[in-house]
Design a protein around this motif. Structure first.
Motif, mmCIF file in Angstrom:
data_model
loop_
_atom_site.group_PDB
_atom_site.id
_atom_site.type_symbol
_atom_site.label_atom_id
_atom_site.label_comp_id
_atom_site.label_asym_id
_atom_site.label_seq_id
_atom_site.Cartn_x
_atom_site.Cartn_y
_atom_site.Cartn_z
ATOM 1 N N SER A 30 0.826 -1.208 0.000
ATOM 2 C CA SER A 30 0.000 0.000 0.000
ATOM 3 C C SER A 30 0.859 1.256 0.000
ATOM 4 N N SER A 141 -8.662 -3.285 -0.144
ATOM 5 C CA SER A 141 -9.969 -3.237 0.525
ATOM 6 C C SER A 141 -10.590 -4.631 0.602
ATOM 7 N N GLU A 142 -10.323 -5.471 -0.404
ATOM 8 C CA GLU A 142 -10.902 -6.813 -0.436
ATOM 9 C C GLU A 142 -10.080 -7.830 0.358
ATOM 10 N N SER A 146 -11.408 -6.640 8.194
ATOM 11 C CA SER A 146 -12.241 -5.450 8.405
ATOM 12 C C SER A 146 -11.746 -4.605 9.578
ATOM 13 N N ARG A 149 -8.897 -2.556 8.076
ATOM 14 C CA ARG A 149 -9.056 -2.019 6.723
ATOM 15 C C ARG A 149 -8.848 -0.506 6.657
ATOM 16 N N VAL A 153 -5.930 0.351 4.109
ATOM 17 C CA VAL A 153 -6.247 1.014 2.852
ATOM 18 C C VAL A 153 -5.995 2.516 2.956
ATOM 19 N N TYR A 398 -8.925 6.486 -1.306
ATOM 20 C CA TYR A 398 -8.948 5.099 -1.765
ATOM 21 C C TYR A 398 -9.711 4.181 -0.819
ATOM 22 N N LEU A 399 -9.996 4.637 0.390
ATOM 23 C CA LEU A 399 -10.693 3.798 1.368
ATOM 24 C C LEU A 399 -12.200 3.774 1.145
ATOM 25 N N TYR A 400 -12.813 4.935 0.983
ATOM 26 C CA TYR A 400 -14.273 5.011 0.971
ATOM 27 C C TYR A 400 -14.932 4.437 -0.298
ATOM 28 N N GLU A 403 -15.404 0.624 -0.340
ATOM 29 C CA GLU A 403 -16.292 0.204 0.742
ATOM 30 C C GLU A 403 -17.759 0.367 0.330
ATOM 31 N N ARG A 410 -17.127 -2.607 -8.090
ATOM 32 C CA ARG A 410 -16.068 -2.026 -7.259
ATOM 33 C C ARG A 410 -14.878 -1.535 -8.089
ATOM 34 N N LEU A 470 -17.104 -5.614 3.918
ATOM 35 C CA LEU A 470 -17.640 -5.112 2.655
ATOM 36 C C LEU A 470 -19.033 -5.675 2.383
#
Length: 517
Positions: A30, A141-142, A146, A149, A153, A398-400, A403, A410, A470
């Motif tokens: 990342s 993200s995948e 969680s 995350r 991310v 890049y996070l939101y 999600e 996606r 997710l």
């Protein structure tokens, strides 16, 4: 210990058995991608201050904007291909190809002999960065658990400022050289981060969601176990996560949720998810940071600081400050929530822009007689502005989006978000030097007015996603969860128990049914 793990693609993987070690490698993946973009913005900031660069290319305001903005032409084109590449080739191969294309752009940029070659190089560089960044955002993200995350991310963009700091330091050091290597050397060093990303890729697994979607169920379960429980495939949390993924992707397939772009537009829920999910891209671009990200020298000129060496030092300090702010912002996003943090940041940005505009006007009205307090006050608020921007927009960019969007949209949805960001950035980065030269302080007032609209839009339309997998986020949009297992956090904290025998039987039946279909 490393375990050879199937990936469903041509790119092999040898994955650590330790979840902690694997999470660390995912964070490195990342971080190094993020560094490339940050390095580019800060490097151009430095180069636009260096006489050796501006004189070599005989730059005018228009060609300065073209040289700088051309990376966004590639960033504009990259998303057109990245979503399809990420879905078809796999998340990791798409990251690899994006990194390789970025390296080609770096080499061409370093060897540039004229404006045309420099522009072409930056288009290639922007294309590669867009592909690897979008694939990386979807992949992380995948793949991340969680509970981690937000950090995993969020760092995909947080380390923008680490790359920026490297670039600021390098351009400060080479700025005194009396040759074209004063700007060529910083250009060459930009490739280091793509090389590091390529080195890490063989030691991280493929996305478990991508694997399930393509029928590699056993491998997907192994990856969930590797990223959550040190490889224990019968851990209740692993079983719950895996069951959610299988159930939700099966539902999407049965309901025909693998939509074409036209079907997404026609479906109200999909359209809502796409519009909310893609909004961080254009919102972060419109927010106003482009001025300081690419034209800090011009911005400092309006505040009365015109010495190039002082401007280069200010560039270094600015990036250190922004790094601390975005890390603090990632903590807020993880603990406080995505929506609340975004609203806080936008309100602070509006206040800062009006203050910067007012102080810049006072200086512009009487530059010779302006007091030092006006100059330093203006610079201080500029620094506050960049820090406040970093609190929310740096981690959320890049996070939101991944999600909010479900699996079927996606990759293409995040690509659309980046497409809109780069389309707007291409325009704004090109017109900013012209706007600052012609209307000066009024640019800040215009920008502040845009940001007020953004605050209202976020408050009304955004959905909070904190603390959910997710698949559990689907319930916020679809009105129901598409899996019979309890929420993962309830299982993780012991508030809910799984009947592993029943769940295993259900999984076996579902997977057999899916293979038959």
């Amino acid at each position: 210990m490393l375990r050879k793990t199937p990936t469903g693609t041509w790119l092999p993987a040898w994955v650590p058995e330790s979840t902690f070690t694997l999470s660390f490698l995912l964070i490195i993946c990342s971080a190094v991608q993020s560094c490339t973009a940050g390095y580019d913005g800060s490097m151009l900031n430095g180069l636009n201050i260096l006489p050796s660069y501006t004189d070599y290319f005989h730059l005018t305001p228009a060609t300065t904007g073209l040289n700088t903005a051309s990376v966004f032409i590639g960033g504009f084109l990259g998303p057109l291909f990245s979503g399809v590449m990420t879905d078809r080739l796999g998340r990791r191969p798409a990251i690899l190809w994006g990194s390789l294309i970025t390296l080609v752009g770096v080499i061409l940029q370093t060897a540039a002999q004229d404006v045309a070659m420099f522009v072409v190089a930056r288009i290639v560089l922007g294309f590669g960065t867009a592909v690897s960044g979008i694939a990386g955002g979807v992949y992380l993200s995948e793949t991340f658990s969680s509970q981690y995350r937000a950090w995993g991310v969020g760092l995909l963009n947080d380390f923008y400022y680490v790359g920026a700091l490297f670039a600021a330091g390098i351009t400060l050091g080479t700025g005194q050289w009396e040759s074209t290597w004063a700007w060529r050397a910083p250009s060459l060093f930009q490739g280091i981060f793509s090389v590091l990303c390529i080195i890490v890729l063989p030691f991280i697994p493929e996305s478990p969601r991508w694997l399930v979607h393509h029928g590699h169920h056993e491998t997907a379960r192994l990856v969930v176990a590797q990223t959550n429980a040190n490889g224990d495939q019968y851990n209740p949390v692993v079983v719950a996560i895996y069951k959610e993924i299988v159930d939700t992707l099966k539902w999407e397939k049965e309901e025909g949720r693998s939509m074409t772009p036209m079907q997404v537009i026609k479906n109200p829920t999909a359209r809502k998810r796409l519009l909310i999910g893609m909004s961080p891209g254009p919102f972060s671009c419109i927010a106003g940071n482009i001025i300081a990200s690419y034209y800090l020298g011009a911005e400092l000129d309006t505040a009365g600081i015109t010495n190039s060496n002082q401007q280069l030092k200010a560039n270094v300090v600015l990036n250190v400050w922004c790094l601390f702010c975005c890390l603090g912002g990632t903590h807020l996003v993880a603990k406080w929530g995505r929506k609340s943090t975004a609203i806080l940041t936008e309100c602070l940005l509006v206040i800062c822009l009006f203050i910067i505009g007012g102080l810049s006007k006072l200086y512009a009205d009487n530059p010779d007689g302006a007091s030092s307090s006006i100059v330093y006050g203006d610079v201080a608020v500029m620094f506050l502005f960049q820090g406040f921007y970093s609190i929310a927009w740096t981690p959320l960019l890049y996070l939101y989006p991944p999600e909010v969007m479900n699996y079927s949209i996606r990759a293409n949805g995040l690509a659309f978000s980046q497409f809109m960001l780069n389309a707007l950035a291409l325009v704004f980065v090109f017109i900013m030097p012209i706007g600052l030269a012609n209307i000066g302080w009024k640019m800040y007032m215009v920008n502040a007015s845009w940001d007020i609209v953004i605050v209202v839009t976020i408050a009304v339309y955004w959905v909070e996603t904190k603390g959910k997998t997710l698949e559990e986020i689907d319930a916020l949009f679809e009105g129901e969860k598409h899996s019979s297992v309890p929420d993962v956090e309830l299982v993780r904290t012991g508030q809910e128990k799984l009947d592993l025998g029943v769940v295993e039987h259900q999984l076996e039946t579902e997977i057999i049914t899916t293979k038959v279909e």
